[in-house]
Design a protein around this motif. Structure first.
Motif, mmCIF file in Angstrom:
data_model
loop_
_atom_site.group_PDB
_atom_site.id
_atom_site.type_symbol
_atom_site.label_atom_id
_atom_site.label_comp_id
_atom_site.label_asym_id
_atom_site.label_seq_id
_atom_site.Cartn_x
_atom_site.Cartn_y
_atom_site.Cartn_z
ATOM 1 N N ALA A 134 -4.402 -14.640 -1.632
ATOM 2 C CA ALA A 134 -3.477 -15.599 -2.381
ATOM 3 C C ALA A 134 -2.211 -14.807 -2.836
ATOM 4 O O ALA A 134 -1.142 -15.125 -2.919
ATOM 5 N N PHE A 135 -2.610 -13.396 -3.463
ATOM 6 C CA PHE A 135 -1.731 -12.634 -4.213
ATOM 7 C C PHE A 135 -0.722 -12.396 -2.935
ATOM 8 O O PHE A 135 0.642 -12.336 -3.551
ATOM 9 N N THR A 136 -1.063 -11.895 -1.883
ATOM 10 C CA THR A 136 -0.004 -11.417 -1.007
ATOM 11 C C THR A 136 0.651 -12.632 -0.418
ATOM 12 O O THR A 136 1.803 -12.350 -0.043
ATOM 13 N N ALA A 137 -0.003 -13.537 -0.163
ATOM 14 C CA ALA A 137 0.689 -14.940 0.333
ATOM 15 C C ALA A 137 1.802 -15.384 -0.520
ATOM 16 O O ALA A 137 2.762 -15.418 -0.179
ATOM 17 N N MET A 138 1.396 -15.192 -2.055
ATOM 18 C CA MET A 138 2.543 -15.616 -2.926
ATOM 19 C C MET A 138 3.681 -14.377 -2.740
ATOM 20 O O MET A 138 4.776 -14.893 -2.767
ATOM 21 N N ARG A 139 3.312 -13.423 -2.847
ATOM 22 C CA ARG A 139 4.494 -12.194 -2.710
ATOM 23 C C ARG A 139 5.243 -12.165 -1.456
ATOM 24 O O ARG A 139 6.563 -12.016 -1.548
ATOM 25 N N ALA A 140 4.598 -12.380 -0.318
ATOM 26 C CA ALA A 140 5.444 -12.687 0.821
ATOM 27 C C ALA A 140 6.404 -13.756 0.835
ATOM 28 O O ALA A 140 7.283 -13.857 1.342
ATOM 29 N N ARG A 141 6.219 -14.721 -0.097
ATOM 30 C CA ARG A 141 7.105 -15.875 -0.110
ATOM 31 C C ARG A 141 8.082 -15.758 -1.556
ATOM 32 O O ARG A 141 8.849 -16.468 -1.852
ATOM 33 N N GLY A 142 8.038 -14.193 -2.013
ATOM 34 C CA GLY A 142 8.968 -13.872 -2.923
ATOM 35 C C GLY A 142 8.476 -14.466 -4.269
ATOM 36 O O GLY A 142 9.047 -14.247 -5.214
ATOM 37 N N ALA A 143 7.092 -14.906 -4.378
ATOM 38 C CA ALA A 143 6.897 -15.308 -5.632
ATOM 39 C C ALA A 143 6.096 -14.346 -6.361
ATOM 40 O O ALA A 143 4.908 -13.971 -5.929
ATOM 41 N N GLN A 144 6.553 -13.826 -7.772
ATOM 42 C CA GLN A 144 5.910 -12.939 -8.076
ATOM 43 C C GLN A 144 5.406 -13.396 -9.502
ATOM 44 O O GLN A 144 6.202 -13.693 -10.544
ATOM 45 N N VAL A 145 4.028 -13.804 -9.527
ATOM 46 C CA VAL A 145 3.550 -14.596 -10.455
ATOM 47 C C VAL A 145 2.572 -13.689 -11.449
ATOM 48 O O VAL A 145 2.016 -14.269 -12.663
ATOM 49 N N THR A 146 2.201 -12.507 -10.930
ATOM 50 C CA THR A 146 1.087 -11.737 -11.942
ATOM 51 C C THR A 146 1.642 -10.708 -12.668
ATOM 52 O O THR A 146 2.513 -9.879 -11.924
ATOM 53 N N ASP A 147 1.301 -10.521 -13.735
ATOM 54 C CA ASP A 147 1.846 -9.455 -14.710
ATOM 55 C C ASP A 147 0.799 -8.265 -14.712
ATOM 56 O O ASP A 147 1.079 -7.165 -14.727
ATOM 57 N N ILE A 148 -0.674 -8.608 -14.530
ATOM 58 C CA ILE A 148 -1.654 -7.583 -14.668
ATOM 59 C C ILE A 148 -2.676 -7.991 -13.491
ATOM 60 O O ILE A 148 -3.007 -9.239 -13.309
ATOM 61 N N VAL A 149 -3.111 -6.964 -12.697
ATOM 62 C CA VAL A 149 -4.528 -7.248 -11.769
ATOM 63 C C VAL A 149 -5.522 -6.546 -12.721
ATOM 64 O O VAL A 149 -5.871 -5.477 -13.071
#
Ligand code: GDP
Ligand code: MG
Length: 369
Positions: free
Chosen positions: A138-153
């Motif tokens: 989910a994290f990489t799918a979001m990132r691949a679409r240019g969506a940075q939604v996470t502040d901390i892992v």
């Protein structure tokens, strides 16, 4: 690629759509009022009415305020948004559930917890928002679409198993995204739990623990026995304080889609993670290929809310179509603007698909020869 609808063209010239259709018939073109005319055809029709056609590019920028023009004094603290990652079976789901369960207050116990893909947890030192989509997919799918939604892992590592393939992948993905990692050494209740081994293995990957002179925060937890959870939350908040997370809540909302689906009774619904500005009941918006207007909003407890500010996940009703996870969500001034932008995006999308189709046909044709 430029096009204008018969109805819009008639409107702009101040004539009836029927008159335009008649002229088109005279040119041998059968058209309806919703039909799009290309530039040359529109030009021919326009000249019949004494007009000229001019090409003007449609730019969303005129309607959507550019990002990052907030002055420092408009910025207010916002809760951290956290994604849980780690190797399969190391306890990501169990940890999320444990955190949620131990933070449901008395009155809510036994109540319905809504699944909206994200939820916020109040702590004495502030709120923490968890994305309920564990796993780096989910994290990489979001990132691949240019969506940075996470502040901390939060990196979950089972104390009896240590660093595994997906642990390493999660570290790499977080690094690539520039997102800091808080380590949760899980399954501390188990017989073979060896947290020092986990620390050694992660130190080799560059995550040197604070108590070994490094900068990475480690928490020891058991999702099964609910131990160490408050401490972990506190560590997340500590990490968040270092990041000084801020956003301007006093402007139209911007955010990203976390989850979306078609609900039988309610139509297209989606969980929006607001990242800046405030979303209010009745606000028009654009999201992916669709426009919409907030008909109703609900928090992660299923309660109706009137407004949602930065870092707050809300389930929104009122989408014209089902958006995709990772789509950007932008509040705009009015419905007309929202529809105009959505139309332009859909047109572009159709053109892209058409271009793809014709390419495939050509390749197929060449391959057959
Ligand atoms: P995920 O694949 O990372 O989401 O892992 P799950 O949360 O599904 O957990 C995998 C297995 O480990 C399940 O059988 C859990 O019951 C078990 N598990 C998770 N956390 C703990 C823990 O703290 N202690 C023990 N003993 N078992 C745990
Ligand atoms: Mg799981």
């Amino acid at each position: 690629d430029e096009a204008i609808r018969v109805s819009d063209m008639a409107h702009q010239m101040g004539v009836k759509a029927q008159s335009v259709i008649k002229v088109l018939l005279g040119l041998g073109v059968m058209a309806t009022i919703n039909q799009s005319l290309d530039f040359d055809t529109a030009g021919l029709v326009a000249s019949e009415f004494g007009y000229e056609v001019e090409k003007v590019g449609f730019s969303e920028d005129a309607y959507i305020a550019p990002r990052e023009e907030d002055s420092p004094e408009t910025m207010k603290s916002r809760p951290p948004v956290v994604t849980i990652m780690g190797h399969v079976d190391h306890g990501k789901t169990s940890l999320l559930d444990a955190i949620r369960e131990s933070n449901i207050t008395g009155g809510e116990a036994g109540g319905i917890t809504q699944h909206i893909g994200a939820y916020h947890v109040p702590t004495p030192r502030g709120e923490v928002v968890f994305l309920d989509t564990p796993g780096h997919e989910a994290f990489t799918a979001m990132r691949a679409r240019g969506a940075q939604v996470t502040d901390i892992v939060v990196l979950v590592v089972a104390a009896d198993d240590g660093v595994m393939d997906q642990t390493r992948e999660a570290v790499n993905h977080s690094r690539a995204a520039g997102v800091p990692i808080v380590v949760a050494v899980n399954k501390m209740d188990k017989e073979g739990a060896d947290p020092d081994r986990v620390k050694r293995e992660l130190a080799d990957l560059g995550l040197l623990p604070e108590d070994w002179g490094g900068e990475t925060i480690y928490g020891h937890v058991s999702a099964k026995e609910h131990t160490g959870l408050d401490e972990l939350l506190e560590m997340i908040i500590l990490q968040a304080e270092v990041l000084e997370l801020k956003a301007n809540p006093d402007k139209p909302a911007r955010g990203h889609i976390v989850e979306a689906r078609l609900d039988k009774g309610r139509g297209a619904v989606a969980t929006v993670l607001i990242q800046e500005g405030t979303l209010r009941q009745g606000d028009p918006f654009v999201c992916g290929l669709f426009s919409g207007r907030v008909r109703a909003m609900f928090n992660d407890k299923g309660e109706k809310v009137d407004a949602a500010g930065p870092s707050i996940p809300v389930e929104v009703q009122g989408f014209e179509g089902v958006p995709e996870a990772g789509d950007e969500f932008v509040g705009v001034e009015d419905d007309k603007v929202a529809r105009r932008i959505a139309e332009a995006r859909q047109l572009k999308q159709r053109e892209k698909e058409l271009a793809k189709e014709s390419k495939i046909t050509l390749e197929t044709f060449l391959a057959k020869k």
